[in-house]
Design an enzyme around this catalytic site. Structure first.
Site, PDB file in Angstrom:
ATOM      1  N   CYS A   1       0.867  -1.194   0.000  1.00  0.00           N
ATOM      2  CA  CYS A   1       0.000   0.000   0.000  1.00  0.00           C
ATOM      3  C   CYS A   1       0.895   1.233   0.000  1.00  0.00           C
ATOM      4  CB  CYS A   1      -0.862   0.027   1.245  1.00  0.00           C
ATOM      5  SG  CYS A   1      -1.839  -1.450   1.468  1.00  0.00           S
TER       6      CYS A   1
ATOM      7  N   ARG B   1       1.530   1.328  -5.951  1.00  0.00           N
ATOM      8  CA  ARG B   1       1.691   0.438  -4.788  1.00  0.00           C
ATOM      9  C   ARG B   1       0.357  -0.183  -4.369  1.00  0.00           C
ATOM     10  NH1 ARG B   1       6.262   0.737  -2.106  1.00  0.00           N
ATOM     11  NH2 ARG B   1       5.266  -0.063  -0.220  1.00  0.00           N
TER      12      ARG B   1
ATOM     13  N   TRP C   1      -3.818  -1.713  -1.234  1.00  0.00           N
ATOM     14  CA  TRP C   1      -3.793  -2.967  -1.988  1.00  0.00           C
ATOM     15  C   TRP C   1      -4.265  -4.015  -1.005  1.00  0.00           C
ATOM     16  CZ3 TRP C   1      -3.377  -4.095  -6.971  1.00  0.00           C
ATOM     17  CH2 TRP C   1      -3.180  -5.412  -7.345  1.00  0.00           C
TER      18      TRP C   1
ATOM     19  N   ASN D   1       0.800  -0.124   6.019  1.00  0.00           N
ATOM     20  CA  ASN D   1       1.192  -0.970   4.892  1.00  0.00           C
ATOM     21  C   ASN D   1       1.840  -2.197   5.504  1.00  0.00           C
ATOM     22  OD1 ASN D   1       2.077  -2.108   2.487  1.00  0.00           O
ATOM     23  ND2 ASN D   1       3.958  -0.886   2.461  1.00  0.00           N
ATOM     24  N   GLY D   2       1.329  -3.398   5.162  1.00  0.00           N
ATOM     25  CA  GLY D   2       1.924  -4.617   5.702  1.00  0.00           C
ATOM     26  C   GLY D   2       0.846  -5.537   6.235  1.00  0.00           C
TER      27      GLY D   2
ATOM     28  N   GLU E   1       7.488 -21.174 -19.427  1.00  0.00           N
ATOM     29  CA  GLU E   1       7.387 -19.804 -18.887  1.00  0.00           C
ATOM     30  C   GLU E   1       8.560 -18.965 -19.385  1.00  0.00           C
ATOM     31  OE1 GLU E   1       5.297 -18.009 -17.759  1.00  0.00           O
ATOM     32  OE2 GLU E   1       6.362 -16.351 -16.835  1.00  0.00           O
TER      33      GLU E   1
ATOM     34  N   LYS F   1       8.211 -15.456 -21.616  1.00  0.00           N
ATOM     35  CA  LYS F   1       8.851 -14.192 -21.183  1.00  0.00           C
ATOM     36  C   LYS F   1       9.661 -13.590 -22.319  1.00  0.00           C
ATOM     37  CE  LYS F   1       7.080 -13.138 -18.088  1.00  0.00           C
ATOM     38  NZ  LYS F   1       6.054 -14.075 -18.100  1.00  0.00           N
TER      39      LYS F   1
ATOM     40  N   GLU G   1       7.349 -12.334 -25.267  1.00  0.00           N
ATOM     41  CA  GLU G   1       6.416 -11.210 -25.074  1.00  0.00           C
ATOM     42  C   GLU G   1       7.116  -9.888 -24.817  1.00  0.00           C
ATOM     43  OE1 GLU G   1       3.761 -11.298 -21.712  1.00  0.00           O
ATOM     44  OE2 GLU G   1       5.110 -12.517 -20.548  1.00  0.00           O
TER      45      GLU G   1
ATOM     46  N   HIS H   1      11.549 -35.861 -32.219  1.00  0.00           N
ATOM     47  CA  HIS H   1      10.318 -36.160 -32.972  1.00  0.00           C
ATOM     48  C   HIS H   1       9.955 -35.019 -33.908  1.00  0.00           C
ATOM     49  CE1 HIS H   1       9.714 -39.743 -30.568  1.00  0.00           C
ATOM     50  NE2 HIS H   1      10.008 -39.020 -29.513  1.00  0.00           N
TER      51      HIS H   1
ATOM     52  N   LYS I   1      -2.074  -5.803 -19.749  1.00  0.00           N
ATOM     53  CA  LYS I   1      -1.744  -6.445 -18.476  1.00  0.00           C
ATOM     54  C   LYS I   1      -2.834  -7.424 -18.063  1.00  0.00           C
ATOM     55  CE  LYS I   1       0.375  -7.563 -14.799  1.00  0.00           C
ATOM     56  NZ  LYS I   1       1.440  -8.585 -14.994  1.00  0.00           N
TER      57      LYS I   1
END
Ligand code: AGP
Length: 609
Positions: free
Chosen positions: A2, A27, A74, A100-101, A482, A486, A489, A505, A604
């Site tokens: 946050c 944040r 957040w 925050n936390g 993955e 990365k 993209e 193959h 996003k």
């Protein structure tokens, strides 16, 4: 994660608070609020939604006063709502606090305070701090805050204001950032530099356990024992835009480097106090519940799908339950076999991906029980699923997902362990051993991130190739997928991930001299087989970069370069081996001058089909 701000001086606090919060929305941005000392009272204004909603709410009736605190949220505890937004106050509005936390012992503190007659309005852990302050206050504001800090456990950055002390703010931090901006006849508090950089470049960076009493004409910092601390002024040299990225050039690099904390936060509260087992208070599953399923589906898109592939491996290996993984856009249209004996697990960083949400709704319609793994509290997918477990990675701004992926893997690993324990499929000693290894991950990730030079070099050397292949077996294959995504993209290099055993193959036809092949070889049970696949590509003069566990002296004999990651249990290696692949993609994209945070054609959160 946050954003916190505070102001004490001669100017209007509200103006700085709103401006400061606008610079901290990266944040967290699901709700926001400010508290200002106005006409002898603490006036709190807060609203769910982005900061614009709060501005709209106070348009034409801005709080008037020169002392205040503010917060952009957040959510972790309690969905986004007006009442859960910060600041939070005590029963009588004598104090206001922003946080925050995570206050880990908030439930026991809250029960105790309710028993003493305190009335709570929100579902948050933070509100407990305001009532605790009210409970212990006996006229000395600083002493009361210190007593509160003695009773709370967890990670926090906190800022307090008191109706009886309108000339000062108190702030303190533990494992979450907090800085003080030094002005002329005014001083500022903020979670991060962007919030204050337009007012001052002279700051104090608070250390863990330090408590600051902030007045307009001076700041007193003391340590946990109450001893005075002499703070060195830190002069900020960044420009405003760079400051929002914490000094990193891109959000993606910042988020890669946030992974130790993101993983630590995601694990916190889900490891038992004896550090030997896993508990998901938010699930409260039992053997009957688990045994009522004859199939588990994991459904997601993109990186979240790749996390699901690792999750499958974990759940099948540890809990011995059959799992099928599918991409949401395929699953929802293939008339899947779903009924009351199905558990559907959907994975989504944003919690808004339309294909994933549609798969979730379709499965519910067919009678499945549903669990969401997401990073956004109160998101559409979080609200639609029967149950939800959150990654606590904090906002992920870069289009390319990094810290969401590693925290999804951690959650899947803990979920698989939790299921295995419930089903009696694992010995307590083995669980304890794995939980111990799990707790090592944040420092191991930090170790990888502490030396990125070799990876930068490889990226520069191979960043201009048009084709790159990633190969691996088992978990290494899932991570290869993955890694390839990365690279594609953000650097626009065509990259393909292949099960190493599949090369012969067909794809081997594409392996010619100089083609870069990233070979993951961290899984002991298929190591020799992977080596033989590496020899196959080397025999066609490919250039091979190996990813191996520290202590592996064999791989270097067969490849051109090796990137080592700390050695740990094979299950946990994917959470480490993906880090070099993230960095490789980032630096390759930089080499090619790509827009790392906003790659072409991509968004996003894909909220359309
Ligand atoms: C990953 O780097 C991409 N940005 C993309 O594949 C993403 O993972 C996918 O769109 C799923 O998003 P979600 O996790 O928010 O559902």
């Amino acid at each position: 994660m946050c954003g916190i701000v505070g102001y004490v001086g001669d100017r209007q606090a509200a103006e700085f608070l709103l401006d400061g919060l606008s610079k901290l929305e990266y944040r967290g941005y699901d709700s926001a609020g400010i508290a200002v000392y106005e006409n002898g009272k603490i006036r709190i204004e807060k609203s769910v939604g982005r900061l614009a909603a709060l501005r709209e709410q106070i348009k034409g009736r801005m709080p008037v006063g020169s002392l205040g605190i503010g917060h952009t949220r957040w959510a972790t505890h309690g969905r986004p709502s007006d009442v859960n937004a910060h600041p939070h106050a005590d029963c009588h509005g004598d104090f206001a606090v922003v946080h925050n936390g995570i206050i880990e012992n908030y439930l026991s503190l809250k029960e105790d305070l309710i028993a003493k007659g305190h009335e709570f309005k929100s579902e948050t852990d933070t509100e407990v701090v305001a009532h605790l302050l009210e409970e212990v206050y006996a006229g000395d504001f600083v002493a009361a805050v210190r007593e509160v800090l003695r009773r709370i456990e967890g990670s926090y950055a906190l800022a307090f204001m008191s109706k009886e002390h309108p000339d000062m703010l108190i702030c303190t931090k533990q494992d979450n950032p907090l800085i003080i901006g030094l002005g002329e006849g005014e001083n500022f508090i903020a979670s991060d530099i962007p919030a204050i950089i337009s007012r001052t470049r002279r700051t104090y960076i608070l250390g863990d356990g330090e408590l600051a009493v902030v007045r307009k004409d001076g700041i007193q910092v003391t340590d946990r024992a109450g001893q005075l601390v002499t703070k060195k002024v830190f002069e900020v040299t960044w420009n405003a835009e760079a400051a929002e990225k914490g000094g990193y050039e891109h959000f993606m690099l910042k988020e890669i480097h946030e992974q130790p904390k993101a993983v630590r936060d995601t694990m916190s509260q889900r490891i038992t106090n004896d550090k030997k087992a896993i508990s998901f208070e938010e699930l409260a599953w039992n053997a009957d519940y688990l045994n009522s399923f004859n199939k588990i589906y994991i459904v997601a898109c993109g990186t979240a799908y790749h996390a699901g592939l690792v999750g499958k491996y974990y759940i099948e290996k540890l809990a011995r339950v059959l799992v099928e993984v599918d991409v949401a856009s395929e699953f929802r249209y293939r008339d899947p076999i779903v009924d009351g004996s199905t558990l559907l697990i959907v994975v989504s960083q944003s919690g808004e991906t339309s294909d994933t949400l549609a798969a979730l709704k379709e499965s519910k319609r067919r009678g499945a029980k549903t669990l969401a793994i997401t990073n956004v509290v109160g998101s559409s997918i979080a609200r639609e699923a029967d149950q939800v477990v959150y990654t606590w990675a904090g906002p992920e701004i870069a289009v390319a997902s990094t810290k969401a992926y590693t925290t999804q893997l951690v959650l899947f690993f803990m979920l698989a362990l939790y299921m295995a324990e419930i089903k009696g499929a694992i010995l307590p000693a083995r669980t304890a051993e794995l939980v111990t290894q799990l707790q090592e991950i944040p420092s191991q990730v930090s170790e990888i991130l502490s030396d990125v030079e070799p990876i930068k070099t490889f990226a520069k050397q191979y960043g201009f190739n048009e084709d790159v292949f990633y190969i691996g077996r088992g978990l290494d294959y899932s991570v290869s997928l993955e890694g390839a995504l990365k690279l594609k993209e953000i650097s626009y290099i065509h990259a393909e991930a292949y099960a190493a055993g599949e090369l012969k193959h067909g794809t081997l036809a594409l392996i010619v001299e100089g083609v870069p092949v990233i070979a993951l070889a961290t899984q002991r049970n298929v190591y020799e087989k992977t080596l033989s696949n590496i020899k196959e590509v080397k025999a066609r003069d490919a250039v091979v970069i190996g990813i191996a566990a520290e202590g592996d002296t064999e791989l270097q004999k067969y490849v051109d370069h090796v990137i080592y990651v700390p050695a740990t249990d094979e299950f946990i290696m994917p959470i480490l081996s993906v880090i070099p692949l993230q960095l490789l993609s980032y630096y390759a994209a930089i080499t090619r001058g790509c827009d790392v945070d906003k790659p072409r054609n991509l968004a996003k959160s894909v909220t359309v089909e």
